[in-house]
Design a protein around this motif. Structure first.
Motif, PDB file in Angstrom:
ATOM      1  N   TRP A 165       4.757   5.959 -27.467  1.00  0.00           N
ATOM      2  CA  TRP A 165       5.811   4.978 -27.275  1.00  0.00           C
ATOM      3  C   TRP A 165       5.190   3.673 -26.783  1.00  0.00           C
ATOM      4  CZ3 TRP A 165      10.673   6.408 -28.715  1.00  0.00           C
ATOM      5  CH2 TRP A 165      10.928   7.778 -28.822  1.00  0.00           C
ATOM      6  N   LYS A 168       7.937   2.416 -21.233  1.00  0.00           N
ATOM      7  CA  LYS A 168       8.631   3.506 -20.545  1.00  0.00           C
ATOM      8  C   LYS A 168      10.146   3.463 -20.736  1.00  0.00           C
ATOM      9  CE  LYS A 168       8.578   1.027 -16.112  1.00  0.00           C
ATOM     10  NZ  LYS A 168       8.011   1.019 -14.747  1.00  0.00           N
ATOM     11  N   THR A 169      10.695   2.282 -21.052  1.00  0.00           N
ATOM     12  CA  THR A 169      12.137   2.198 -21.295  1.00  0.00           C
ATOM     13  C   THR A 169      12.516   3.043 -22.509  1.00  0.00           C
ATOM     14  OG1 THR A 169      12.210  -0.043 -20.367  1.00  0.00           O
ATOM     15  CG2 THR A 169      14.064   0.647 -21.769  1.00  0.00           C
ATOM     16  N   VAL A 171      10.922   5.610 -23.555  1.00  0.00           N
ATOM     17  CA  VAL A 171      10.734   7.018 -23.202  1.00  0.00           C
ATOM     18  C   VAL A 171      11.941   7.529 -22.421  1.00  0.00           C
ATOM     19  CG1 VAL A 171       9.192   8.704 -22.135  1.00  0.00           C
ATOM     20  CG2 VAL A 171       8.256   6.615 -23.119  1.00  0.00           C
ATOM     21  N   TRP A 172      12.442   6.712 -21.503  1.00  0.00           N
ATOM     22  CA  TRP A 172      13.612   7.149 -20.724  1.00  0.00           C
ATOM     23  C   TRP A 172      14.847   7.277 -21.613  1.00  0.00           C
ATOM     24  CZ3 TRP A 172      14.255   9.866 -16.725  1.00  0.00           C
ATOM     25  CH2 TRP A 172      15.524  10.000 -16.162  1.00  0.00           C
ATOM     26  N   VAL A 175      14.670  10.569 -23.035  1.00  0.00           N
ATOM     27  CA  VAL A 175      15.085  11.590 -22.061  1.00  0.00           C
ATOM     28  C   VAL A 175      16.604  11.730 -22.077  1.00  0.00           C
ATOM     29  CG1 VAL A 175      15.234  12.183 -19.607  1.00  0.00           C
ATOM     30  CG2 VAL A 175      13.088  11.292 -20.554  1.00  0.00           C
ATOM     31  N   SER A 209      10.289  15.600 -23.039  1.00  0.00           N
ATOM     32  CA  SER A 209      10.526  14.160 -22.878  1.00  0.00           C
ATOM     33  C   SER A 209      10.374  13.741 -21.422  1.00  0.00           C
ATOM     34  CB  SER A 209      11.912  13.782 -23.414  1.00  0.00           C
ATOM     35  OG  SER A 209      12.944  14.428 -22.687  1.00  0.00           O
ATOM     36  N   ASN A 212       6.796  13.466 -20.746  1.00  0.00           N
ATOM     37  CA  ASN A 212       6.321  12.226 -21.363  1.00  0.00           C
ATOM     38  C   ASN A 212       6.606  11.028 -20.459  1.00  0.00           C
ATOM     39  OD1 ASN A 212       4.949  11.118 -23.504  1.00  0.00           O
ATOM     40  ND2 ASN A 212       6.589  11.359 -24.984  1.00  0.00           N
ATOM     41  N   TYR A 213       7.811  11.001 -19.881  1.00  0.00           N
ATOM     42  CA  TYR A 213       8.164   9.889 -18.992  1.00  0.00           C
ATOM     43  C   TYR A 213       7.292   9.902 -17.738  1.00  0.00           C
ATOM     44  CZ  TYR A 213      10.914   6.511 -16.394  1.00  0.00           C
ATOM     45  OH  TYR A 213      11.294   5.411 -15.681  1.00  0.00           O
TER      46      TYR A 213
END
Length: 268
Positions: A165, A168-169, A171-172, A175, A209, A212-213
């Motif tokens: 990705w 991080k946005t 990735v979240w 989630v 996920s 991942n975050y």
């Protein structure tokens, strides 16, 4: 059985390593237990020692870390000794092999390759492994790793070649998407699985996920979960001790009664 003089304590790393080799050689030829060991018989003990080292690291106990490092190092030397007896390889082969690998995989140190940051180093590392014969970037992830650790390693390997990705946005958001998909397969309010197999699959996606975050915000999920485990154990033992001090058995207490001690444990 002959009585050997103990090899003197070493004053430098090279002689210290030689002392370990000497002690292990003696034990291997003269100790009934050490003589019987094979790679297979040592395997589960090595895994246990590695977990003990992990515990010491999480607890920040430097004295225990030192001791456990010694145990792990002894096991590594033991494997090499067994291999040399079988004519497979020696401890010198092991040491030269790992040095050669480190040198070849750090061309920015031992060559003319230029890197900008850690990400460049990781990308080069994975590319070099593929050139060395690895058929897949994920080929270096042991199949027997615990699932949580394996998920982290898979994601790190994929990131190493740029499959990741951007921030991080994103990735979240993934989630939250996986959480909703899990909710769709599992009716939380009714506490009734709509389709257990699908719910399990979506729960796995949700965990993946989250891991991942965690990687994106520089949290090791294995360490984080283990610290929570230790925290729970500590608080639960406090609960048990307080109940015993008051002459009560946990199984006879109400949840409200147990919560009183649990909240005390959290304050401590």
């Amino acid at each position: 059985m002959p009585n050997h003089d103990s090899p003197l304590s070493a004053t430098d790393p090279a002689s210290g390593f030689l002392r370990l080799l000497t002690v292990l050689d003696t034990l291997r030829t003269e100790c009934p237990w050490d003589k019987k060991q094979t790679m297979e018989s040592l395997r589960h003990l090595t895994i246990e020692e590695t977990y003990e080292l992990s515990d010491a690291i999480l607890e920040g106990n430097s004295d225990e870390i030192r001791k456990e490092l010694g145990d792990v190092m002894m096991h590594l030397v033991f494997y090499a000794r067994i291999a040399s007896e079988q004519g497979d390889f020696t401890i010198l082969d092991v040491l030269n092999g790992v040095c050669d690998k480190l040198i070849s995989r750090h061309p920015h140190i031992y060559g003319d390759v230029e890197v900008q940051d850690e990400a460049d180093v990781k990308r080069n590392w994975e590319k070099l492994k593929l050139k060395e014969g690895n058929k897949s970037v994920l080929g270096g992830v042991p199949s027997s790793l615990p699932a949580l650790v394996k998920a982290s390693r898979i994601q790190e390997k994929a990131r190493g070649i740029g499959f990741d990705w951007e921030n991080k946005t994103q990735v979240w958001e993934k989630v939250e998407e996986e959480l909703q998909e899990f909710k769709n397969e599992y009716n939380v309010k009714e506490n009734n699985a709509i389709d257990l197999e699908k719910a399990e699959s979506e729960f796995g996606d949700l965990l993946f996920s989250l891991i991942n975050y965690a990687r994106f915000i520089h949290i090791n999920p294995e360490n984080a979960l283990e610290k929570t485990n230790k925290k729970f154990i500590k608080r639960f033992r406090y609960l048990e001790e307080k109940a015993a001090e008051n002459g009560k058995a946990l199984q006879d207490m109400t949840l409200a009664e147990m919560d009183v001690y649990w909240n005390e444990a959290k304050k401590h």
